[in-house]
Design a protein around this motif. Structure first.
Motif, short mmCIF file in Angstrom:
data_model
loop_
_atom_site.label_atom_id
_atom_site.label_comp_id
_atom_site.label_asym_id
_atom_site.label_seq_id
_atom_site.Cartn_x
_atom_site.Cartn_y
_atom_site.Cartn_z
N VAL A 49 0.90 -1.34 0.25
CA VAL A 49 -0.05 -0.25 0.07
C VAL A 49 0.77 1.22 -0.15
O VAL A 49 1.76 1.27 0.84
CB VAL A 49 -1.12 0.03 1.34
CG1 VAL A 49 -1.61 1.27 1.17
CG2 VAL A 49 -1.58 -1.29 1.25
N MET A 50 0.48 2.13 -0.89
CA MET A 50 1.31 3.49 -0.85
C MET A 50 0.62 4.46 0.21
O MET A 50 -0.63 4.47 -0.11
CB MET A 50 1.62 4.06 -2.26
CG MET A 50 2.05 5.45 -2.17
SD MET A 50 1.82 6.38 -4.15
CE MET A 50 2.96 5.09 -5.16
N MET A 51 1.52 5.00 0.85
CA MET A 51 0.73 6.04 1.74
C MET A 51 1.68 7.23 1.79
O MET A 51 3.06 6.96 2.12
CB MET A 51 0.59 5.47 3.21
CG MET A 51 -0.06 6.45 4.29
SD MET A 51 -0.09 5.74 6.04
CE MET A 51 1.59 5.95 6.71
N LEU A 52 1.19 8.29 1.68
CA LEU A 52 2.01 9.72 1.92
C LEU A 52 1.64 10.16 3.25
O LEU A 52 0.58 10.05 3.68
CB LEU A 52 1.69 10.50 0.85
CG LEU A 52 2.66 10.54 -0.25
CD1 LEU A 52 2.31 9.11 -1.19
CD2 LEU A 52 2.89 11.62 -1.31
N ALA A 53 2.56 10.56 3.78
CA ALA A 53 2.32 11.50 5.11
C ALA A 53 2.95 12.69 5.30
O ALA A 53 4.33 12.93 4.70
CB ALA A 53 2.69 10.31 6.07
N CYS A 54 2.58 13.68 6.12
CA CYS A 54 3.43 14.78 6.75
C CYS A 54 3.45 14.87 8.14
O CYS A 54 2.44 14.61 8.65
CB CYS A 54 3.05 15.91 5.71
SG CYS A 54 1.53 16.39 5.97
N ALA A 112 -3.47 6.99 2.39
CA ALA A 112 -3.04 5.75 1.64
C ALA A 112 -3.85 5.75 0.55
O ALA A 112 -5.27 6.46 0.42
CB ALA A 112 -3.41 4.77 2.51
N LEU A 113 -3.65 4.79 -0.42
CA LEU A 113 -4.23 4.66 -1.69
C LEU A 113 -4.86 3.19 -2.23
O LEU A 113 -3.86 2.30 -1.85
CB LEU A 113 -3.32 5.16 -2.81
CG LEU A 113 -2.73 6.67 -2.67
CD1 LEU A 113 -1.91 6.73 -4.06
CD2 LEU A 113 -3.92 7.66 -2.68
N ARG A 130 -7.77 -6.40 2.03
CA ARG A 130 -6.30 -6.60 2.39
C ARG A 130 -5.62 -5.24 2.71
O ARG A 130 -5.01 -5.22 3.49
CB ARG A 130 -5.63 -7.46 1.29
CG ARG A 130 -6.12 -8.77 1.14
CD ARG A 130 -5.01 -9.71 0.54
NE ARG A 130 -5.17 -9.12 -0.95
CZ ARG A 130 -5.93 -10.00 -1.73
NH1 ARG A 130 -6.78 -11.08 -1.39
NH2 ARG A 130 -6.18 -9.70 -2.92
N THR A 131 -6.10 -4.23 1.83
CA THR A 131 -5.59 -2.93 1.90
C THR A 131 -5.81 -2.26 3.25
O THR A 131 -4.80 -1.85 4.08
CB THR A 131 -5.85 -1.95 0.91
OG1 THR A 131 -5.66 -2.40 -0.53
CG2 THR A 131 -5.60 -0.58 1.17
N VAL A 138 -6.27 8.19 6.01
CA VAL A 138 -7.40 8.40 5.35
C VAL A 138 -7.09 7.29 3.91
O VAL A 138 -5.98 7.60 3.65
CB VAL A 138 -7.70 9.73 4.67
CG1 VAL A 138 -8.78 9.73 3.78
CG2 VAL A 138 -8.19 10.60 5.85
N LEU A 139 -7.90 6.48 3.62
CA LEU A 139 -7.71 5.75 2.57
C LEU A 139 -8.68 6.22 1.21
O LEU A 139 -9.84 6.27 1.41
CB LEU A 139 -8.35 4.28 2.81
CG LEU A 139 -8.03 3.32 1.47
CD1 LEU A 139 -6.83 3.15 1.20
CD2 LEU A 139 -8.63 2.00 1.84
#
Length: 354
Positions: free
Chosen positions: A156-161, A174-175, A196-197, A274-275
């Motif tokens: 799973v790709m997740m971006l965070a700040c 996440a996407l 699964r995500t 957030v997905l």
């Protein structure tokens, strides 16, 4: 340098872009907080370091020596470089397919370093997908390659700040799908994959982020989350059933919510992640909110991997050294180190209970 510092493998990315520069700058600045291990062409990095800051001291080691002797000791004001020689001279801003395979080798070396216990996590500078493909290797991106090389069926790709003066708390997005044409997204959103995500997000937020009971909010795919089927049925037929199933497993998952209103502080303050259903739905918001300090994190891998939230910036690299901003790389390294600490604490706690 203290032996208890997390050891972070840093792949320097596309040599003609800003990756080597931001890797050097971030590694040197954070050397008291982590032990950075740069992975790239040692001679090129030494030349670049001399141009950036004559105080930067590097110690090169060959891949052969590494495999024979392991990672050598290093002084507190010296950074180890695992040498992955390039095939062609680097001209800033100009891609050269002859260097594509060497860029890919840096990823393989980083994976091996973690698997053998030499490093605790990896941080990747941006690379150019086209250079690797032009070198004759089918390549769709870091995320997919790392999953393939570690035999991971789903990531799973997740971006965070991080929290900042603009954001009162960390933001994580996440996407459900990643690099797909928009017309292919609805067919790619399937019940089993979505479930699964959610499980991967839940598990990694617990183990790698130290969140005991993570709360996950899920967007809809369609405007107004489908408006009860009038604007699309993916929410009714796939997304909401997956959410309910996840809740039956004890996960704290909520939705689906209209994406155009979910990204407000009054809602986000209650969410650990957030997905979003597709790339631009979630990442446009995060990249606007992060002000260049976002970090890309791959969830579900048997290793910790973070990255910057930007590309190779070839045009900027062409203008010369000293212009690139290493902020996102520094945040990526810090977050990787924090994830290492939390994962170790989680595993120690689990071992003590057994």
């Amino acid at each position: 340098m203290g032996s208890n510092l997390p050891v972070i493998a840093i792949t320097v990315g596309e040599p003609a872009g800003i990756g080597p520069e931001i890797s050097l700058l971030a590694a040197w600045e954070l050397r008291a907080q982590v032990r950075p291990i740069l992975i790239g062409d040692a001679a090129y990095l030494a030349m670049l370091a001399h141009d950036l800051d004559k105080n930067i001291r590097l110690m090169g080691i060959s891949q052969q020596a590494l495999r024979h002797n392991g990672l050598p000791g290093c002084g507190k004001d010296q950074i180890t470089v695992i040498d992955c020689p390039l095939a062609a001279h680097v001209q800033a801003g100009q891609l050269d397919p002859r260097n594509g395979r060497a860029v890919l080798t840096t990823l393989d070396v980083a994976i091996e370093a973690i698997q053998r216990g030499w490093c605790d996590a990896m941080v990747t500078a941006p690379l150019q997908k086209s250079t690797i493909n032009d070198a004759g290797v089918a390549f769709t991106g870091h995320t997919e390659y790392l999953a393939q090389q570690t035999n991971t069926p789903q990531v799973v790709m997740m971006l965070a700040c991080e929290a900042s003066k603009h954001l009162p708390q960390p933001l994580r997005v996440a996407l459900a799908t990643t690099h797909l044409p928009l017309r292919e997204v609805p067919d790619a959103i399937k019940f089993d994959d979505l479930l699964r995500t959610l499980q991967i997000i839940h598990n990694d937020l617990q183990e790698k982020f130290g969140i005991a009971k993570p709360k996950i909010f899920v967007t809809g795919l369609n405007p107004h989350a489908g408006e009860n089927g009038y604007l699309g049925r993916e929410e009714i037929e796939v997304i909401n059933p997956a959410i309910q199933h996840a809740r039956s497993f004890g996960m704290d998952v909520h939705g689906s919510f209209p994406a155009d209103t979910l990204f407000q502080q009054k809602y986000l303050k209650d969410a650990d992640c957030v997905l979003a259903m597709y790339h631009d739905q979630g990442l446009s918001v995060l990249k606007h909110a992060s002000f260049g300090l976002g970090v890309n994190i791959t969830l579900g891998l048997p290793l910790i991997r973070t990255s910057v939230d930007h590309g190779t910036a070839l045009d900027l690299a062409k203008l010369g050294t000293g212009l690139a901003d290493a902020s996102s790389m520094k945040v990526a390294i810090r977050i990787a180190a924090e994830m290492v600490a939390r994962q170790n604490a989680s595993r120690n706690q689990a071992a003590n209970h057994n």
